[in-house]
Design an enzyme around this catalytic site. Structure first.
Site, PDB file in Angstrom:
ATOM      1  CG  HIS A  36      -1.443   1.472   1.457  1.00  0.00           C
ATOM      2  ND1 HIS A  36      -2.617   1.904   0.690  1.00  0.00           N
ATOM      3  CD2 HIS A  36      -1.126   2.527   2.282  1.00  0.00           C
ATOM      4  CE1 HIS A  36      -2.588   3.297   1.076  1.00  0.00           C
ATOM      5  NE2 HIS A  36      -1.944   3.467   1.898  1.00  0.00           N
ATOM      6  CB  CYS A 105      -3.398   3.069  -2.525  1.00  0.00           C
ATOM      7  SG  CYS A 105      -2.451   1.392  -2.384  1.00  0.00           S
TER       8      CYS A 105
END
Length: 171
Positions: A36, A105
């Site tokens: 992430h 993301c």
């Protein structure tokens, strides 16, 4: 005007280390993690989950960064940086646009950084196509249900936590 660094933050290995163990078996090469990412500039952290979120650096629900990579420098003032993030959050990176493979993301971090400092996530990191590599592996089809479950959780991430509605920003 002062030049301010723009950093890519590798916040969390979403597999909690499992990618390092099973990655070579799945795709035939070492895998450091399934990351992430977010962007930190001027003390704020920008990330995509349940829309575009802005929080104080290090206060996202993904916790403290495991790695940082300097992407470039910017002279943009905070209000312009915020406006760019908000514009992205109203166009390509709305909550309903989240897709673990095609619009996650990492794609946001790449686009946002490219706009504010002219440098996106380097291709050499493998971050932008990490999910595609996994799905194209021999075990990819069996992993699709796991990725689908991750998509609903990560697609709802806000500064409030996971599965929360709407993007949040600090005052």
């Amino acid at each position: 005007m002062t030049m301010i660094p723009v950093a890519l933050i590798l916040c969390a290995d979403l597999t909690n280390g499992l990618a390092q163990v099973i990655g070579p078996m799945l795709i035939g090469r070492p895998v450091e993690g399934v990351w992430h990412t977010s962007i930190v500039v001027r003390g704020r952290e920008y990330f995509f989950g349940g829309g575009v979120n802005i929080t104080r650096a290090g206060e996202s629900p993904f916790g403290q960064p495991q790695k940082k990579l300097k992407l470039g420098m910017t002279q943009l003032p905070p209000e312009i940086i915020r406006a760019i993030a908000e514009d992205l959050g109203q166009s390509k990176f709305r909550q309903q646009d989240y897709n673990l493979i095609k619009n996650n993301c990492n794609h946001f971090s790449h686009t946002f950084s490219s706009l504010i400092c002219g440098e996106g996530i380097p291709e050499s990191t493998g971050i932008l196509n990490q999910h595609e590599v996994l799905l194209d592996s021999p075990m990819g089809p069996q992993l699709a249900p796991i990725l689908a479950a991750m998509e609903s959780q990560l697609g709802g991430a806000t500064v409030q936590g996971f599965g929360q509605a709407g993007a949040q920003q600090p005052s």
